[in-house]
Design an enzyme around this catalytic site. Structure first.
Site, PDB file in Angstrom:
ATOM      1  N   ALA A  79       0.840  -1.209   0.000  1.00 34.66           N
ATOM      2  CA  ALA A  79       0.000   0.000   0.000  1.00 34.66           C
ATOM      3  C   ALA A  79       0.867   1.248   0.000  1.00 34.66           C
ATOM      4  CB  ALA A  79      -0.935  -0.006   1.208  1.00 34.66           C
ATOM      5  N   ASP A  80       1.928   1.227   0.790  1.00 38.13           N
ATOM      6  CA  ASP A  80       2.875   2.347   0.804  1.00 38.13           C
ATOM      7  C   ASP A  80       3.559   2.512  -0.555  1.00 38.13           C
ATOM      8  OD1 ASP A  80       2.355   2.980   3.426  1.00 38.13           O
ATOM      9  OD2 ASP A  80       4.173   2.081   4.231  1.00 38.13           O
TER      10      ASP A  80
END
Length: 379
Positions: A166-167
């Site tokens: 996600a990062d």
């Protein structure tokens, strides 16, 4: 000339999503200035393992940057920061929603100082909605987005991806959003505010899984290394280790049947098209398992390459970073820092004919460049 030369970025961010995005802007030629609190704002500096006394996690997201110290809660330092804003193009932060507004440094304040400023805020859940003020870390986002529910073995637990996906995906949208805002500014002469949410990014990246649900009411489930829609498309054990086979089209399946010596499977009612192969996947896998196990990975790779069928070893990290293709692409770089020595890293994957990506600055030590930008540098 690099594409972002003469662009200045003030980087108030920490951990990975936003810092990795600003690092890519630095790769493209922008002057990126990390602004941290005295004593440090980025918790990754304390995350091992270490190289030359520096966190390897911090090192992976902060090349091509400078570092200065300012206490944004202090009025004098805040004024110094606003002076920098006047001479900058982009501000990137990942403060919790509302924090910068309380300090008098939200987009409205920055825009009043510099109407052309582009301000990108990265948060777990965005600036609106019932979770706007909640913290959001990558594993939480993987869980809430549904990604974990479709990752792992069918009879196992929901599993996060082995890297902070996600990062990582959000860092790409930091760059995309800022580049789009810069281009729009070319036409309008005005900056803008970018509200970027990790949850938004990860949900938008569910791809075929979300499309299957939204359009066919099909809820994907964990399938381990199998594919939701295609067979055979998974890891099989060869004589000396695991190999990923991706027989993704009917044309590839025809060649695959020839390659494994099973031409009769082309007319077998259980396997003659993909829908039937998915319906009878357990039987197909049962029959394929001893066939695949009879040869080594190198033998199968040669066969797959001959028939133009995608496949590859399940590499360890060591094998992945040292494989001949990565070496041939010159993907591993090194920068020397005068204080803590050499830093090896995976290069930016953009390989344009004349983009001119350079790796000039090793990730800075805390406050390393304060003397260049701050009137009274903090220790």
């Amino acid at each position: 000339m690099r594409p972002l030369e003469n662009i200045r970025v003030l980087d108030l961010s920490r951990v990975y999503a936003a810092p990795a995005g600003t690092m890519m802007l630095g790769d493209l030629g922008a002057e990126v200035i990390r602004v941290e609190q005295p004593g440090g704002s980025d918790s990754t500096r304390g995350w091992g393992p270490y190289a030359g006394g520096q966190s390897t996690y911090y090192l992976c997201a902060n090349r091509n940057k400078k570092s200065i110290l300012l206490d944004l809660k202090d009025e004098a330092d805040r004024e110094e920061f606003l002076e920098l804003v006047r001479e900058s193009d982009i501000v990137v932060d990942n403060f919790k929603t509302g924090d910068l507004k309380r300090m008098g440094l939200d987009y409205a304040q920055l825009k009043a100082v510099n109407p052309q400023i582009i301000h990108c805020s990265v948060t777990g859940f965005g600036q609106t909605g019932p979770l706007a003020f909640e913290p959001g870390f990558d594993p939480v986002i993987q869980a809430m987005s549904g990604l974990m529910d479709v990752t792992g073995e069918p009879d196992g637990v929901a599993t996060k991806v082995g890297v902070p996906t996600a990062d990582i995906l959000t860092s790409h949208f930091v760059v995309i959003g800022i580049l789009a805002a810069l281009r729009q500014r070319d036409f309008t002469g005005e900056g803008q505010y970018i509200d970027l949410s990790l949850l938004d990014v990860q949900v938008s990246s569910l791809a075929n899984v979300s499309s299957a649900y939204l359009n066919a009411d099909f809820v994907s489930k964990r399938l381990g290394n199998r594919h939701n829609n295609v067979a055979p498309y998974q890891v099989f054990d060869c004589a000396d280790g695991p190999l990923m086979f991706c027989v993704g089209t009917e044309g590839q399946y025809k060649k695959f049947c020839q390659a494994i010596g099973r031409p009769e499977w082309l007319t077998d009612e259980r396997f003659s098209d993909n829908a039937k192969r998915k319906a009878n996947e357990d039987e197909l896998v049962r029959l394929l398992t001893p066939i695949i196990a009879a040869k080594t990975r190198d033998e199968w790779i040669a066969i797959l390459q001959e028939h133009k069928i995608p496949g590859g070893r399940v590499n360890s990290i060591t094998e992945a970073l040292e494989q001949p293709q990565v070496v041939a692409r010159d993907l591993i770089g090194e920068i020397e820092h005068p204080a803590y020595g050499p830093v090896r890293f995976v290069k930016n994957p953009l390989q344009h004919s004349s983009l001119g990506i350079e790796y000039e600055l090793a990730p800075p030590v805390l406050g390393e460049h304060s003397h260049l930008y701050v009137k009274q540098p903090k220790g």
